[in-house]
Scaffold this motif. Structure first.
Motif, PDB file in Angstrom:
ATOM      1  N   ASP A  83       8.450  35.595  -8.050  1.00  0.00           N
ATOM      2  CA  ASP A  83       7.882  34.466  -7.306  1.00  0.00           C
ATOM      3  C   ASP A  83       6.681  33.886  -8.057  1.00  0.00           C
ATOM      4  OD1 ASP A  83       7.423  32.640  -5.332  1.00  0.00           O
ATOM      5  OD2 ASP A  83       6.531  34.053  -3.913  1.00  0.00           O
ATOM      6  N   ALA A  84       6.944  33.321  -9.230  1.00  0.00           N
ATOM      7  CA  ALA A  84       5.879  32.725 -10.035  1.00  0.00           C
ATOM      8  C   ALA A  84       5.553  31.324  -9.523  1.00  0.00           C
ATOM      9  CB  ALA A  84       6.299  32.649 -11.501  1.00  0.00           C
ATOM     10  N   GLU A  85       4.308  30.924  -9.688  1.00  0.00           N
ATOM     11  CA  GLU A  85       3.919  29.567  -9.326  1.00  0.00           C
ATOM     12  C   GLU A  85       4.545  28.592 -10.323  1.00  0.00           C
ATOM     13  OE1 GLU A  85      -0.264  29.166  -8.985  1.00  0.00           O
ATOM     14  OE2 GLU A  85      -0.474  30.761  -7.501  1.00  0.00           O
ATOM     15  N   PRO A  86       4.810  27.363  -9.893  1.00  0.00           N
ATOM     16  CA  PRO A  86       5.387  26.380 -10.821  1.00  0.00           C
ATOM     17  C   PRO A  86       4.494  26.211 -12.050  1.00  0.00           C
ATOM     18  CG  PRO A  86       5.462  25.575  -8.560  1.00  0.00           C
ATOM     19  CD  PRO A  86       4.635  26.820  -8.533  1.00  0.00           C
ATOM     20  N   ALA A  87       5.104  26.210 -13.214  1.00  0.00           N
ATOM     21  CA  ALA A  87       4.335  26.055 -14.452  1.00  0.00           C
ATOM     22  C   ALA A  87       3.647  24.695 -14.463  1.00  0.00           C
ATOM     23  CB  ALA A  87       5.256  26.195 -15.657  1.00  0.00           C
ATOM     24  N   GLN A  88       2.402  24.681 -14.875  1.00  0.00           N
ATOM     25  CA  GLN A  88       1.621  23.457 -14.903  1.00  0.00           C
ATOM     26  C   GLN A  88       1.263  23.086 -16.336  1.00  0.00           C
ATOM     27  OE1 GLN A  88       0.973  21.614 -12.050  1.00  0.00           O
ATOM     28  NE2 GLN A  88       2.408  23.140 -11.260  1.00  0.00           N
ATOM     29  N   PRO A  89       1.448  21.824 -16.712  1.00  0.00           N
ATOM     30  CA  PRO A  89       1.049  21.389 -18.058  1.00  0.00           C
ATOM     31  C   PRO A  89      -0.423  21.684 -18.343  1.00  0.00           C
ATOM     32  CG  PRO A  89       2.378  19.708 -16.999  1.00  0.00           C
ATOM     33  CD  PRO A  89       2.083  20.737 -15.951  1.00  0.00           C
ATOM     34  N   TYR A  90      -1.257  21.604 -17.309  1.00  0.00           N
ATOM     35  CA  TYR A  90      -2.690  21.850 -17.494  1.00  0.00           C
ATOM     36  C   TYR A  90      -2.945  23.255 -18.032  1.00  0.00           C
ATOM     37  CZ  TYR A  90      -7.596  22.627 -16.217  1.00  0.00           C
ATOM     38  OH  TYR A  90      -8.932  22.948 -16.238  1.00  0.00           O
ATOM     39  N   ASP A  91      -2.299  24.257 -17.452  1.00  0.00           N
ATOM     40  CA  ASP A  91      -2.472  25.629 -17.921  1.00  0.00           C
ATOM     41  C   ASP A  91      -2.046  25.760 -19.380  1.00  0.00           C
ATOM     42  OD1 ASP A  91      -3.479  26.707 -15.524  1.00  0.00           O
ATOM     43  OD2 ASP A  91      -1.469  26.889 -14.710  1.00  0.00           O
ATOM     44  N   LYS A  92      -0.898  25.189 -19.706  1.00  0.00           N
ATOM     45  CA  LYS A  92      -0.401  25.231 -21.081  1.00  0.00           C
ATOM     46  C   LYS A  92      -1.381  24.554 -22.024  1.00  0.00           C
ATOM     47  CE  LYS A  92       3.543  23.769 -23.911  1.00  0.00           C
ATOM     48  NZ  LYS A  92       4.858  23.063 -23.898  1.00  0.00           N
ATOM     49  N   ASN A  93      -1.948  23.440 -21.585  1.00  0.00           N
ATOM     50  CA  ASN A  93      -2.853  22.667 -22.434  1.00  0.00           C
ATOM     51  C   ASN A  93      -4.143  23.423 -22.744  1.00  0.00           C
ATOM     52  OD1 ASN A  93      -0.997  20.602 -22.414  1.00  0.00           O
ATOM     53  ND2 ASN A  93      -2.080  19.359 -20.916  1.00  0.00           N
ATOM     54  N   VAL A  94      -4.737  24.052 -21.713  1.00  0.00           N
ATOM     55  CA  VAL A  94      -6.009  24.750 -21.966  1.00  0.00           C
ATOM     56  C   VAL A  94      -5.793  25.976 -22.845  1.00  0.00           C
ATOM     57  CG1 VAL A  94      -7.133  23.880 -19.874  1.00  0.00           C
ATOM     58  CG2 VAL A  94      -5.916  26.074 -19.796  1.00  0.00           C
ATOM     59  N   MET A  95      -4.649  26.651 -22.683  1.00  0.00           N
ATOM     60  CA  MET A  95      -4.360  27.805 -23.540  1.00  0.00           C
ATOM     61  C   MET A  95      -4.167  27.362 -24.985  1.00  0.00           C
ATOM     62  SD  MET A  95      -4.628  30.132 -21.342  1.00  0.00           S
ATOM     63  CE  MET A  95      -4.585  30.217 -19.552  1.00  0.00           C
ATOM     64  N   ALA A  96      -3.442  26.263 -25.169  1.00  0.00           N
ATOM     65  CA  ALA A  96      -3.197  25.759 -26.519  1.00  0.00           C
ATOM     66  C   ALA A  96      -4.503  25.322 -27.179  1.00  0.00           C
ATOM     67  CB  ALA A  96      -2.209  24.593 -26.476  1.00  0.00           C
ATOM     68  N   ALA A  97      -5.383  24.708 -26.408  1.00  0.00           N
ATOM     69  CA  ALA A  97      -6.666  24.256 -26.953  1.00  0.00           C
ATOM     70  C   ALA A  97      -7.517  25.444 -27.382  1.00  0.00           C
ATOM     71  CB  ALA A  97      -7.412  23.416 -25.914  1.00  0.00           C
ATOM     72  N   ALA A  98      -7.520  26.507 -26.579  1.00  0.00           N
ATOM     73  CA  ALA A  98      -8.285  27.706 -26.929  1.00  0.00           C
ATOM     74  C   ALA A  98      -7.723  28.345 -28.202  1.00  0.00           C
ATOM     75  CB  ALA A  98      -8.259  28.702 -25.775  1.00  0.00           C
ATOM     76  N   ARG A  99      -6.414  28.414 -28.314  1.00  0.00           N
ATOM     77  CA  ARG A  99      -5.805  29.012 -29.505  1.00  0.00           C
ATOM     78  C   ARG A  99      -6.097  28.166 -30.746  1.00  0.00           C
ATOM     79  NH1 ARG A  99      -2.597  33.096 -27.624  1.00  0.00           N
ATOM     80  NH2 ARG A  99      -1.764  32.847 -25.494  1.00  0.00           N
ATOM     81  N   LEU A 100      -6.107  26.860 -30.572  1.00  0.00           N
ATOM     82  CA  LEU A 100      -6.417  25.970 -31.688  1.00  0.00           C
ATOM     83  C   LEU A 100      -7.827  26.244 -32.201  1.00  0.00           C
ATOM     84  CD1 LEU A 100      -5.291  23.603 -33.358  1.00  0.00           C
ATOM     85  CD2 LEU A 100      -6.257  22.049 -31.646  1.00  0.00           C
ATOM     86  N   ALA A 101      -8.768  26.404 -31.297  1.00  0.00           N
ATOM     87  CA  ALA A 101     -10.145  26.701 -31.686  1.00  0.00           C
ATOM     88  C   ALA A 101     -10.246  28.080 -32.326  1.00  0.00           C
ATOM     89  CB  ALA A 101     -11.064  26.604 -30.470  1.00  0.00           C
ATOM     90  N   ALA A 102      -9.516  29.038 -31.788  1.00  0.00           N
ATOM     91  CA  ALA A 102      -9.567  30.411 -32.314  1.00  0.00           C
ATOM     92  C   ALA A 102      -9.073  30.490 -33.744  1.00  0.00           C
ATOM     93  CB  ALA A 102      -8.741  31.342 -31.435  1.00  0.00           C
ATOM     94  N   ASN A 103      -8.124  29.618 -34.081  1.00  0.00           N
ATOM     95  CA  ASN A 103      -7.504  29.685 -35.399  1.00  0.00           C
ATOM     96  C   ASN A 103      -8.132  28.725 -36.406  1.00  0.00           C
ATOM     97  OD1 ASN A 103      -5.417  31.728 -34.998  1.00  0.00           O
ATOM     98  ND2 ASN A 103      -4.567  30.299 -33.509  1.00  0.00           N
ATOM     99  N   GLY A 104      -9.358  28.297 -36.135  1.00  0.00           N
ATOM    100  CA  GLY A 104     -10.112  27.597 -37.158  1.00  0.00           C
ATOM    101  C   GLY A 104     -10.443  26.150 -36.921  1.00  0.00           C
ATOM    102  N   ASP A 105      -9.648  25.417 -36.131  1.00  0.00           N
ATOM    103  CA  ASP A 105      -9.930  24.000 -35.946  1.00  0.00           C
ATOM    104  C   ASP A 105     -10.675  23.785 -34.631  1.00  0.00           C
ATOM    105  OD1 ASP A 105      -9.978  21.234 -36.072  1.00  0.00           O
ATOM    106  OD2 ASP A 105      -8.002  21.120 -36.997  1.00  0.00           O
ATOM    107  N   VAL A 106     -11.963  24.088 -34.657  1.00  0.00           N
ATOM    108  CA  VAL A 106     -12.760  24.016 -33.437  1.00  0.00           C
ATOM    109  C   VAL A 106     -12.895  22.587 -32.942  1.00  0.00           C
ATOM    110  CG1 VAL A 106     -15.012  24.520 -32.413  1.00  0.00           C
ATOM    111  CG2 VAL A 106     -14.017  26.109 -34.055  1.00  0.00           C
TER     112      VAL A 106
END
Length: 342
Positions: A151-174
Motif C-alpha cells: 500500500d504505497a502512496e502514489p509516486a510524486q514527481p516532487y519526491d523524485k525531483n528533490v532526490m535527483a537534485a540532492a544526488r546531482l549536488a553530491a556528485n559534484g555539480d552543486v
C-alpha cells in the motif's frame, strides 16, 4: 484524521492539488514553507480532506521556525560554539558521508516524534524505497501492514525531483543541483528565465493557485506581483531550505542523498553552523537565517559524524508557537519490515 481508516485513499489528482496548495504558500514573499507531511502521519483520507488539510497546513504550519534544539524527549543540547556558516564544515562532512557509502538495505526508514503545543508526542513512520516508493504509518504495526499489502502512496514527481537534485549536488555539480532543488516543485519564481518568461511563469502559477482555491471552495487570494530584489532572494532560499529538508527527511539514510543535502545547505547565505552535543553525541546545529523564514526560527541538529538528522526545533514568528521534532533514521529491508522485523 487518524479515525478515517475506512475512507478510500486519495488519487494522484488529489495529491497534485494538495501540492499546488503548498506551492501557493511557497509563492508568498513572506511565507515559510514547512513540510507538514513529514511531521504528521496522514492515514487514508478523502480527496476533499486532503485538499483542505493541505491548505490548512500551508497556512497554520507555514510560519514555523526554531532556536537551539531542545524538547520533551530529553535534555536540551548545550551549544558550545557558533560561527558564521562557511562551506568547509558541511562540505567536509558531505565528503565523509559519501565516502562511507550507504548501509545495506533497499529502503530508508525515518521515525519522527513531534512534540506540539500540548507537549504530547506524535509519532510518524516513513519508508522511502530505493525505487521511489513511499510507505507511512503511525506505528510499527501499521507501517508493516502497509508494506506487506504493498500500500504505497502514489509516486510524486516532487519526491523524485528533490532526490535527483540532492544526488546531482553530491556528485559534484552543486550549482546545477541547487537550481534543480529550488525548482523541484515548479519555477514560479522564474529562476534562470528572461524577465518576460519569468512574469509569464509567475502569472501561470497565480492562475493555478486561484483555480485550486475555487475548486475547494476557499476565497481566491488577490494576485501578487512577482517578487524582486531581496524578497526574491529570500524566497529562493526559502524554497531551497524547504525542498532540501524534504529530501533529507524522506531519505536520510541514503548516503548520496544526505551528502547532497549537506552541500546544498552550505550554499544558503548567512547560515549559522554551531557545535553542540545531544545525548552525548557530537552534533552540528544549523540555524536558518530568519529573513528567509519570514521572521520565524528554525534550527536543525545533525550528527557531526554522519550527518543524520537528530532534532529540529521550530518557533513561529507571530503568534509564537513552538514545536520540537526528533528524528531516527536507518536502512531497512522491505521484506523484514513486512514481516514486522524492524
Amino acid at each position: 484524521m487518524k479515525n478515517l481508516r475506512d475512507v478510500p485513499s486519495p488519487g494522484p489528482e488529489a495529491y497534485d492539488r494538495a501540492r499546488t496548495a503548498l506551492q501557493a504558500a511557497m509563492e508568498e514573499p513572506v511565507a515559510t514553507v514547512v513540510r507538514p507531511k513529514r511531521w504528521l502521519s496522514w492515514p487514508k483520507v478523502g480527496v476533499a480532506a486532503v485538499g483542505a488539510a493541505a491548505v490548512a497546513a500551508a497556512v497554520v504550519l507555514g510560519t514555523s521556525g526554531g532556536s537551539v534544539p531542545a524538547g520533551p524527549s530529553g535534555p536540551a543540547p548545550q551549544a558550545v560554539e557558533a560561527q558564521p556558516a562557511v562551506e568547509a564544515p558541511l562540505v567536509k562532512l558531505a565528503s565523509a558521508v559519501k565516502a562511507a557509502g550507504t548501509q545495506p538495505g533497499d529502503a530508508s526508514l525515518i521515525v519522527n516524534t513531534k512534540f506540539g503545543l500540548d507537549g504530547k508526542p506524535d509519532l510518524a513512520y516513513t519508508i522511502y524505497t530505493d525505487q521511489g516508493q513511499q510507505f507511512t504509518g503511525d506505528s510499527m504495526k501499521t507501517l508493516a501492514h502497509a508494506v506487506a499489502k504493498g500500500d504505497a502512496e502514489p509516486a510524486q514527481p516532487y519526491d523524485k525531483n528533490v532526490m535527483a537534485a540532492a544526488r546531482l549536488a553530491a556528485n559534484g555539480d552543486v550549482d546545477k543541483g541547487r537550481i534543480a532543488m529550488i525548482t523541484a516543485s515548479g519555477n514560479a519564481l522564474g529562476l534562470g528565465l528572461s524577465p518576460a518568461e519569468a512574469d509569464k511563469a509567475w502569472a501561470a502559477a497565480q492562475a493555478e493557485t486561484a483555480e485550486l482555491f475555487r475548486k475547494i471552495g476557499k476565497p481566491v487570494p488577490a494576485p501578487k506581483p512577482r517578487p524582486t530584489g531581496k524578497d526574491l532572494e529570500n524566497l529562493i532560499n526559502n524554497h531551497l531550505w524547504s525542498n532540501t529538508e524534504h529530501a533529507l527527511f524522506a531519505n536520510a539514510a541514503d548516503a548520496e542523498v544526505r551528502a547532497g543535502v549537506l552541500k546544498l545547505y552550505a550554499t544558503i547565505p548567512d547560515m549559522i553552523v554551531g557545535q553542540t552535543t545531544v545525548d552525548g553525541q557530537a552534533a552540528l546545529s544549523l540555524t536558518v537565517p530568519p529573513a528567509i523564514l519570514g521572521g520565524s526560527k528554525d534550527v536543525l541538529v545533525i550528527n557531526a559524524g554522519n550527518g543524520l538528522p537528530i532534532r529540529e526545533e521550530i518557533t513561529s514568528a507571530e503568534p509564537s508557537k513552538h514545536y520540537v521534532v526528533n528524528y531516527k533514521s536507518s536502512r531497512v529491508t522491505l521484506a523484514d519490515v513486512a514481516a514486522g522485523k524492524i
